[in-house]
Motif scaffolding. Structure first.
Motif, PDB file in Angstrom:
ATOM      1  N   PRO A  62       1.233  16.948   2.411  1.00 40.12           N
ATOM      2  CA  PRO A  62       0.507  16.745   3.409  1.00 40.12           C
ATOM      3  C   PRO A  62      -1.396  16.689   4.183  1.00 40.12           C
ATOM      4  CG  PRO A  62       1.640  18.429   4.499  1.00 40.12           C
ATOM      5  CD  PRO A  62       2.117  18.401   2.295  1.00 40.12           C
ATOM      6  N   ASP A  63      -1.731  18.001   3.881  1.00 38.58           N
ATOM      7  CA  ASP A  63      -2.960  18.284   3.383  1.00 38.58           C
ATOM      8  C   ASP A  63      -4.091  17.302   2.732  1.00 38.58           C
ATOM      9  OD1 ASP A  63      -2.250  19.992   5.153  1.00 38.58           O
ATOM     10  OD2 ASP A  63      -2.640  21.842   4.088  1.00 38.58           O
TER      11      ASP A  63
ATOM     12  N   ASP B  65       0.739  -0.979   0.061  1.00 36.05           N
ATOM     13  CA  ASP B  65      -0.083  -0.073   0.139  1.00 36.05           C
ATOM     14  C   ASP B  65       0.609   0.961  -0.565  1.00 36.05           C
ATOM     15  OD1 ASP B  65      -2.164   1.927   0.296  1.00 36.05           O
ATOM     16  OD2 ASP B  65      -2.658   1.199   2.061  1.00 36.05           O
ATOM     17  N   VAL B  66       0.803   1.591  -0.926  1.00 28.90           N
ATOM     18  CA  VAL B  66       1.235   3.266  -0.989  1.00 28.90           C
ATOM     19  C   VAL B  66       0.864   4.406  -1.888  1.00 28.90           C
ATOM     20  CG1 VAL B  66       3.390   4.545  -3.030  1.00 28.90           C
ATOM     21  CG2 VAL B  66       3.614   1.748  -1.519  1.00 28.90           C
ATOM     22  N   VAL B  67       1.157   5.651  -1.005  1.00 27.69           N
ATOM     23  CA  VAL B  67       1.199   7.085  -1.565  1.00 27.69           C
ATOM     24  C   VAL B  67       1.660   7.891  -2.163  1.00 27.69           C
ATOM     25  CG1 VAL B  67      -0.053   9.151  -1.127  1.00 27.69           C
ATOM     26  CG2 VAL B  67      -0.841   6.793   0.182  1.00 27.69           C
ATOM     27  N   LEU B  68       2.082   8.239  -2.844  1.00 28.16           N
ATOM     28  CA  LEU B  68       3.076   8.623  -3.731  1.00 28.16           C
ATOM     29  C   LEU B  68       2.894  10.361  -3.323  1.00 28.16           C
ATOM     30  CD1 LEU B  68       6.538   8.201  -4.837  1.00 28.16           C
ATOM     31  CD2 LEU B  68       4.929   8.484  -7.253  1.00 28.16           C
ATOM     32  N   VAL B  69       4.047  10.942  -3.051  1.00 26.27           N
ATOM     33  CA  VAL B  69       3.503  12.942  -2.472  1.00 26.27           C
ATOM     34  C   VAL B  69       4.582  13.515  -4.274  1.00 26.27           C
ATOM     35  CG1 VAL B  69       3.958  14.944  -1.300  1.00 26.27           C
ATOM     36  CG2 VAL B  69       3.086  12.350  -0.331  1.00 26.27           C
ATOM     37  N   ALA B  70       3.631  13.484  -5.350  1.00 24.99           N
ATOM     38  CA  ALA B  70       4.192  14.211  -6.189  1.00 24.99           C
ATOM     39  C   ALA B  70       4.131  15.845  -6.744  1.00 24.99           C
ATOM     40  CB  ALA B  70       4.452  13.234  -7.020  1.00 24.99           C
TER      41      ALA B  70
ATOM     42  N   ASP C 263       6.191  21.107   7.267  1.00 24.14           N
ATOM     43  CA  ASP C 263       5.101  20.569   6.886  1.00 24.14           C
ATOM     44  C   ASP C 263       4.666  20.202   7.057  1.00 24.14           C
ATOM     45  OD1 ASP C 263       5.332  22.761   5.372  1.00 24.14           O
ATOM     46  OD2 ASP C 263       6.254  21.867   3.144  1.00 24.14           O
ATOM     47  N   TRP C 264       5.156  17.943   7.819  1.00 23.90           N
ATOM     48  CA  TRP C 264       4.443  17.023   7.996  1.00 23.90           C
ATOM     49  C   TRP C 264       5.147  16.766   9.220  1.00 23.90           C
ATOM     50  CZ3 TRP C 264       2.404  13.419   4.845  1.00 23.90           C
ATOM     51  CH2 TRP C 264       2.681  13.490   3.304  1.00 23.90           C
ATOM     52  N   ALA C 265       5.318  17.025  10.437  1.00 30.33           N
ATOM     53  CA  ALA C 265       5.675  16.889  11.436  1.00 30.33           C
ATOM     54  C   ALA C 265       4.711  17.198  12.172  1.00 30.33           C
ATOM     55  CB  ALA C 265       7.320  17.895  12.400  1.00 30.33           C
ATOM     56  N   TRP C 266       3.395  17.811  12.224  1.00 28.11           N
ATOM     57  CA  TRP C 266       2.761  18.234  13.139  1.00 28.11           C
ATOM     58  C   TRP C 266       1.597  17.901  12.556  1.00 28.11           C
ATOM     59  CZ3 TRP C 266       4.664  17.016  17.120  1.00 28.11           C
ATOM     60  CH2 TRP C 266       6.461  17.773  17.106  1.00 28.11           C
TER      61      TRP C 266
END
Length: 332
Positions: free
Chosen positions: A65-66, A28-33, A91-94
């Motif tokens: 991230p949103d 299961d993969v999500v690619l952030v591009a 951007d992703w930490a919180w």
């Protein structure tokens, strides 16, 4: 198959190559591009140019991230370039982490592991500033990204070599799981307990391969520059107390990465690819890492410092030659 989901943050050569292996293997993969690259992948799939032909990988794509509702079981793979790591980590930490009912039960930095795939030695500490569970990955891969919507993956069986371990050093069960998953997906991957030494050994290779690809001149001058850059870095590491693996080399465990022919593609380092796309360069975290340590511990590093300057200063573009670099050693 594992219940975990891999969220690959960055769809360049490394992130795209990982997605191209994990998705067909059933993970299961999500690619952030982002940008045009992301739009093309979302519309047409990720085109992967291999020695055996072109494959199209249908992968879930998110812009940022949103667009990714995180949940426990997610593993973040950070595959942006080193110079982009700090902003991406922030951007992703919180970002909120949800349970099965959609309720917020935590934050990414406190509840999810992150694996840093960057060259150099800087990103792991940047991640540890925010994330509780940081793993680092040292990757050897010949993949390329120049054209939006596609990557080139010229190695098969395995497609890449990966060493993954906890930061700071030590045993980590998740590192073992990730190594197993990557191996099942067609890479050769091993868990390690001395991640920092592996990162340092990979950097020794990056110092010559990445930056020198942007310089011009005879091959014998290039070979001499590569030798001197590496020797200089080994001396700086010794002064700084930076450990290296035996022989100052990554242990391939008897597995070699075979770079095969892909029509129309010439393997290039990640720094060359960045310059080709007009993107920012990671040179300040490659040769610049040696410059930093040399200044900190009061030892010379004229060649690494000069290569960093030649590639960092636009007004020196006409001086990007092996001869100009070698002159730095004589001038020291």
């Amino acid at each position: 198959m594992s219940e975990k989901r891999y969220v690959i943050i960055g769809a360049g050569a490394v992130g795209g190559a990982l997605a191209a292996q994990l998705v067909p293997a059933g993970f299961d993969v999500v690619l952030v591009a982002r940008g045009e690259h992301g739009k093309r992948i979302a519309t047409d799939g990720l085109r992967v140019l291999r020695p055996t032909g072109t494959e199209v990988i249908d992968v879930v794509v998110a812009e940022g991230p949103d667009d990714v509702p995180l949940s426990r079981g997610d593993v973040l793979l950070l595959t942006v370039k080193t110079q982009d790591a700090e902003a991406t980590l922030a951007d992703w930490a919180w970002q909120p982490v949800h349970d099965g009912s959609g309720s917020v039960v935590g934050s990414a930095a406190t509840d999810l592991p992150i694996v840093t795939f960057q060259n150099g030695r800087a990103t792991e500490d940047l991640a540890l500033r925010r994330f509780h569970h940081v793993l680092g990955a040292t990757i050897s891969v010949a993949a390329g990204f120049v054209t939006p919507g596609e990557i080139v993956s010229p190695s098969l069986d395995p497609a890449a070599l990966v060493w993954v371990g906890r930061h700071p050093d030590g045993h980590d069960e998740l590192a073992e799981e990730i190594a197993d998953d990557l191996t099942a997906a067609g890479t050769a991957a091993w868990p390690v307990t001395d991640l920092a030494a592996h990162k340092a050994a990979k950097l020794l290779g990056n110092l010559a391969w990445n930056g020198l690809a942007l310089l011009e001149g005879p091959e014998e001058e290039k070979a001499e520059a590569a030798r001197l850059l590496r020797e200089e870095a080994v001396a700086v590491f010794a002064a700084a107390g930076v450990a290296l693996p035996p022989g100052n080399e990554l242990d391939h465990r008897g597995t070699n990465l075979q770079v095969q022919t892909v029509p129309g593609y010439t393997p290039r380092g990640s720094t060359w690819q960045s310059f080709a796309r007009g993107a920012s360069s990671e040179i300040d975290y490659l040769n610049g890492e040696i410059t930093l340590l040399a200044r900190t511990y009061g030892v010379p590093a004229p060649l690494n410092r000069r290569l960093q300057e030649l590639l960092g200063a636009p007004h020196l573009a006409d001086q990007r030659t092996f001869a100009a670099l070698l002159a730095a050693a004589a001038d020291e």
